[in-house]
Scaffold this active site. Sequence first.
Site, short mmCIF file in Angstrom:
data_model
loop_
_atom_site.label_atom_id
_atom_site.label_comp_id
_atom_site.label_asym_id
_atom_site.label_seq_id
_atom_site.Cartn_x
_atom_site.Cartn_y
_atom_site.Cartn_z
N MET A 197 5.04 -49.76 -14.14
CA MET A 197 4.60 -49.92 -12.75
C MET A 197 3.27 -50.66 -12.66
SD MET A 197 5.62 -46.15 -11.31
CE MET A 197 5.32 -45.23 -12.82
N ASP A 209 18.86 -43.26 -8.01
CA ASP A 209 17.65 -43.94 -7.53
C ASP A 209 17.78 -45.46 -7.69
OD1 ASP A 209 16.68 -44.71 -10.02
OD2 ASP A 209 15.19 -43.13 -10.16
N LYS A 247 13.82 -45.03 -3.87
CA LYS A 247 12.43 -44.74 -3.52
C LYS A 247 11.51 -45.79 -4.13
CE LYS A 247 11.88 -40.78 -5.75
NZ LYS A 247 10.56 -41.20 -5.98
N1 SAH Z 1 11.99 -43.13 -15.62
C1 SAH Z 1 11.88 -44.55 -15.88
C2 SAH Z 1 10.58 -45.11 -15.34
C3 SAH Z 1 10.49 -45.08 -13.84
S1 SAH Z 1 9.00 -45.76 -13.25
C4 SAH Z 1 12.00 -44.80 -17.38
O1 SAH Z 1 11.96 -43.85 -18.16
O2 SAH Z 1 12.16 -45.96 -17.77
C5 SAH Z 1 9.49 -47.41 -12.85
C6 SAH Z 1 8.94 -48.39 -13.85
O3 SAH Z 1 9.70 -48.37 -15.04
C7 SAH Z 1 8.99 -49.82 -13.40
O4 SAH Z 1 7.90 -50.14 -12.56
C8 SAH Z 1 8.91 -50.55 -14.71
O5 SAH Z 1 7.58 -50.57 -15.20
C9 SAH Z 1 9.71 -49.64 -15.62
N2 SAH Z 1 11.11 -50.08 -15.75
C10 SAH Z 1 12.20 -49.36 -15.46
N3 SAH Z 1 13.33 -50.06 -15.75
C11 SAH Z 1 12.91 -51.26 -16.21
C12 SAH Z 1 13.59 -52.42 -16.69
N4 SAH Z 1 14.92 -52.51 -16.73
N5 SAH Z 1 12.84 -53.46 -17.10
C13 SAH Z 1 11.49 -53.40 -17.08
N6 SAH Z 1 10.80 -52.34 -16.65
C14 SAH Z 1 11.51 -51.27 -16.23
#
Ligand code: SAH
Length: 281
Positions: free
Chosen positions: A184, A46, A68
């Site tokens: 998010m 993804d 996505k």
């Molecule tokens: N499954 C992922 C989350 C997916 S939802 C997890 O466990 O981290 C997507 C959200 O995750 C983004 O909008 C942001 O809020 C957060 N996110 C994911 N990677 C990030 C990163 N490197 N830095 C900051 N926020 C991050």
Amino acid sequence: METPDIGLAPFEPGWVWLVGAGPGDPGLLSLYALHALQNADVVVYDALVDSRILDLARVGAEMIDSGKRGGRPSPHQRDISEHLVRLARKNQRVLRLKGGDPFVFGRGGEEALALVEAGIPFRLVPGITAGIGGLAYAGIPATHRTINTAITFVTGHTACGDIPEEDIDWTALAKASPVIVFYMALKTMSRIAERLITAGRNDDEPVAIISRATTPDQTVLVTTLAECAHSEEPSNQPSPALFVVGPVVKLRDGLDWLGAISGKTLNPDPLSDDQDNKGSK
Ligand code: SAH
């Protein structure tokens, strides 16, 4: 780079491995994630998966972008799940690679249930979720003994892209959780800050916006709930980003270890001016 021979489960043909890639830094991958990358026939990844991690895939593995990310044209979740099923039925070793942890705001559960329904064997490999790994790289402990006994992870927007009004009891959240990490939430941050203040959190409560955590582009903006509520500025921060609310943010003054590597002086007593370091009024 070989994975060490420590009895990791073999990646069998016809299986789907749903694997968390962590927040970005390839050093945060699990050994299982590396093992899966080195053995997969096909990698369905993804948009949040760091390109340096994709570079670790076996030479010759088919790489499929299932991106996505909000706002861009993207395949439907059902199409992705059906694709995984089709690939597994072709007896491929299918690595489904997701940012962070697959079961944390990652739709990993939906994809796994589709595999169950289709009778496809699968393994789940957890990853470091952004809300844990991103905080650590910002020098903000998720919990700190004198500050919080609980932390809550919340999505800052619903499937239709808006603030989750009905799904969240804002008063209960503001009262019960000294530390709240919103995923998010870049677009909804100022409204979230308003809700929390209305629900009883202090105006001057510290918040952090951590962008592109654990990557070379990481930035951290520390401000207050009131500032966030009244300014459009914070949402101009780069995505992806986390919005962290709570007094643990103050500890960054003492624990920004990444900053220290580039010369910043850390304050060993970051809570010293704190009369009341609990989050609510
Ligand atoms: N499954 C992922 C989350 C997916 S939802 C997890 O466990 O981290 C997507 C959200 O995750 C983004 O909008 C942001 O809020 C957060 N996110 C994911 N990677 C990030 C990163 N490197 N830095 C900051 N926020 C991050």
